[in-house]
Scaffold this active site. Structure first.
Site, PDB file in Angstrom:
ATOM      1  N   SER A  47      40.096  24.415  -7.736  1.00 36.60           N
ATOM      2  CA  SER A  47      39.046  25.443  -7.392  1.00 36.60           C
ATOM      3  C   SER A  47      39.350  26.408  -6.141  1.00 36.60           C
ATOM      4  CB  SER A  47      37.615  24.879  -7.217  1.00 36.60           C
ATOM      5  OG  SER A  47      37.047  24.068  -8.245  1.00 36.60           O
ATOM      6  N   GLU A  83      32.171  14.747  -0.200  1.00 36.14           N
ATOM      7  CA  GLU A  83      31.774  15.847  -1.232  1.00 36.14           C
ATOM      8  C   GLU A  83      30.283  15.599  -1.705  1.00 36.14           C
ATOM      9  OE1 GLU A  83      33.835  17.963  -5.128  1.00 36.14           O
ATOM     10  OE2 GLU A  83      34.329  15.437  -4.843  1.00 36.14           O
ATOM     11  N   GLY A  88      43.836  19.490  -3.881  1.00 31.33           N
ATOM     12  CA  GLY A  88      45.008  19.025  -4.844  1.00 31.33           C
ATOM     13  C   GLY A  88      44.875  17.726  -5.315  1.00 31.33           C
ATOM     14  N   TYR A  89      43.732  17.398  -6.212  1.00 24.45           N
ATOM     15  CA  TYR A  89      43.736  16.240  -6.702  1.00 24.45           C
ATOM     16  C   TYR A  89      44.241  16.054  -8.169  1.00 24.45           C
ATOM     17  CZ  TYR A  89      40.876  14.011  -2.908  1.00 24.45           C
ATOM     18  OH  TYR A  89      40.480  13.712  -1.912  1.00 24.45           O
ATOM     19  N   SER A 106      34.242  12.641 -14.239  1.00 22.05           N
ATOM     20  CA  SER A 106      33.619  12.654 -15.492  1.00 22.05           C
ATOM     21  C   SER A 106      32.536  11.676 -15.598  1.00 22.05           C
ATOM     22  CB  SER A 106      34.527  12.675 -16.731  1.00 22.05           C
ATOM     23  OG  SER A 106      34.984  11.179 -16.804  1.00 22.05           O
ATOM     24  N   ASN A 107      31.254  12.104 -16.644  1.00 24.63           N
ATOM     25  CA  ASN A 107      30.372  10.957 -16.626  1.00 24.63           C
ATOM     26  C   ASN A 107      30.972   9.596 -17.146  1.00 24.63           C
ATOM     27  OD1 ASN A 107      28.491  12.932 -16.139  1.00 24.63           O
ATOM     28  ND2 ASN A 107      27.252  12.684 -17.914  1.00 24.63           N
ATOM     29  N   GLU A 108      31.794   9.761 -17.895  1.00 22.52           N
ATOM     30  CA  GLU A 108      32.539   8.411 -18.599  1.00 22.52           C
ATOM     31  C   GLU A 108      32.942   7.664 -17.223  1.00 22.52           C
ATOM     32  OE1 GLU A 108      32.221  11.331 -21.544  1.00 22.52           O
ATOM     33  OE2 GLU A 108      32.963  11.447 -19.663  1.00 22.52           O
TER      34      GLU A 108
END
Length: 388
Positions: A161, A244, A127-128, A367-369
């Site tokens: 997920s 992770e 839950g993030y 994300s990549n950013e």
């Protein structure tokens, strides 16, 4: 403790002997975009693994693991992937929550929560992310207030997920009123089977729903089910993210290699390999995968030392971008025919599913950013991005 090669031979032999009979049909089932496939049967497989002592192999023996070294854990994940064994249903509990409790949990928390993870009796979700706090996790607004012997949680999490299959969720919530950003956050263990929790599946481009929205409306968890001190949740949450990106990524790359080899074979069979541009992209994909593996092996030096270094963020950008581009390359290999669904009403083949789901690779898990900001600011020491 056996040597790495002895350990590799042991797990290879066990998989060959056990992925048979009722379990034989599970080979290749599940995984990103396909978590709906044979979920109950995969759960049964993983409980069989637990009964045979093959879950949580990297955990210390005192907590139910095998105390495997980093090198042995790499061997385990590689052999599991090479056997095309089904995708794990207990990954979040085994690879994220478990190591976090070993590092930060109390003896009572370890005694309560670790054995059911080893036995695959309780499944976990993370839950993030929230609607306004995705990659910018410090913007968390879900709050938790102390009420006697409980924490009362109110807020919303998204992109969670397997929440629809899990019994528990580790939740980052704001427990200090008036706090902002990284301060005042806590890491709570919250049961999902209660009236104050609603799980709503999110339908994805693939037509499946492994992600969910989770709404907490006065949900309760015991006061002692907080990992670390109140207000220290950011440190604990960041440690979980480090776990992770650990040794299981080597197994992930075995799956990537299988996808690439299958795509190369398809290009040869349907004539696409005759196009010099396609051949060049296939060659670039192969060299990119080798780069990813080399970086992952370098990252394991940090894991062995206690936590992944900057290679973890570098690696996330590399593999996510590579896999997204592989999906695009698959569509080019398929040609115009790849644009048509395999069947009614929206039946996708494996390549179409890969193309659609891999769009999310560069978004989830940072994300990549955001990863580029982390590398620029924390690794290279460049000035921070101007934020409103």
């Amino acid at each position: 403790m056996s040597s790495v090669e002895e350990f590799r031979t042991e797990i290879r032999g066990w998989l060959a002997a056990n992925l048979t009979g009722s379990f034989a049909g599970l080979r290749g089932r599940g995984g990103p975009g396909r978590e709906h496939e044979a979920f109950a049967e995969r759960l049964g497989w993983e409980r069989h693994m637990a009964a045979e002592g093959w879950t949580c192999v990297g955990w210390p023996e005192e907590y139910g693991g095998r105390g495997a070294t980093i090198e042995q854990q790499v061997a385990f994940h590689e052999e599991y992937a090479l056997a095309d064994a089904p995708a794990r249903v207990n990954h979040i509990g085994e690879q994220l929550l478990g190591p976090t409790l070993v590092a930060f949990g109390t003896p009572a928390q370890r005694a309560r929560f670790l054995p059911p993870v080893v036995a695959v009796e309780e499944l976990w979700c993370q839950g993030y992310s929230e609607p306004d706090a995705g990659s910018d996790l410090a913007n968390v607004r879900t709050r938790a207030e102390r009420d006697g012997e409980d924490w009362v949680v109110t807020g919303q999490k998204t992109w969670t997920s397997l929440a629809h299959e899990a019994q528990w969720c580790f939740v980052v919530a704001r427990t200090e009123p008036g706090s902002s950003r990284h301060a005042g956050l806590s890491y709570l263990l919250v049961p999902l089977d209660q009236a104050g929790v609603e799980v709503r599946p999110i339908e994805q481009l693939t037509g499946t729903s492994e992600f969910n929205e989770v709404f907490f409306d006065g949900a309760r968890t015991r006061a002692e089910d907080i990992v670390g001190a109140p207000g220290d949740g950011w440190r604990v949450a960041m440690a979980t993210l480090g776990f992770e990106r650990g040794v299981s990524t080597l197994g992930q790359q075995v799956g990537f290699r299988r996808e690439l080899e299958t795509l190369i074979d398809l290009a040869r069979r349907n004539g696409a390999a005759g196009d010099p541009l396609i051949r060049d992209r296939l060659a670039r994909a192969w060299t990119g995968l080798e780069t990813i593996r080399c970086n992952a092996l370098r990252m394991l030096d940090g894991v062995a030392a206690g936590a992944p270094g900057p290679e973890a963020s570098i690696g996330k950008i590399f593999w996510a971008t590579w896999h997204r581009e592989l999906g695009e390359l698959a569509m080019s290999v398929l040609g115009a025919g790849g644009m048509a669904a395999a069947g009614e009403p929206y039946e996708l083949d494996d390549w179409q599913r890969l193309f659609l789901f891999s769009r999310s690779d560069t978004i989830y898990a940072g994300s990549n950013e955001i990863q580029r900001n982390i590398i620029a600011e924390r690794v290279l020491g460049l000035p921070k991005e101007i934020r409103p």
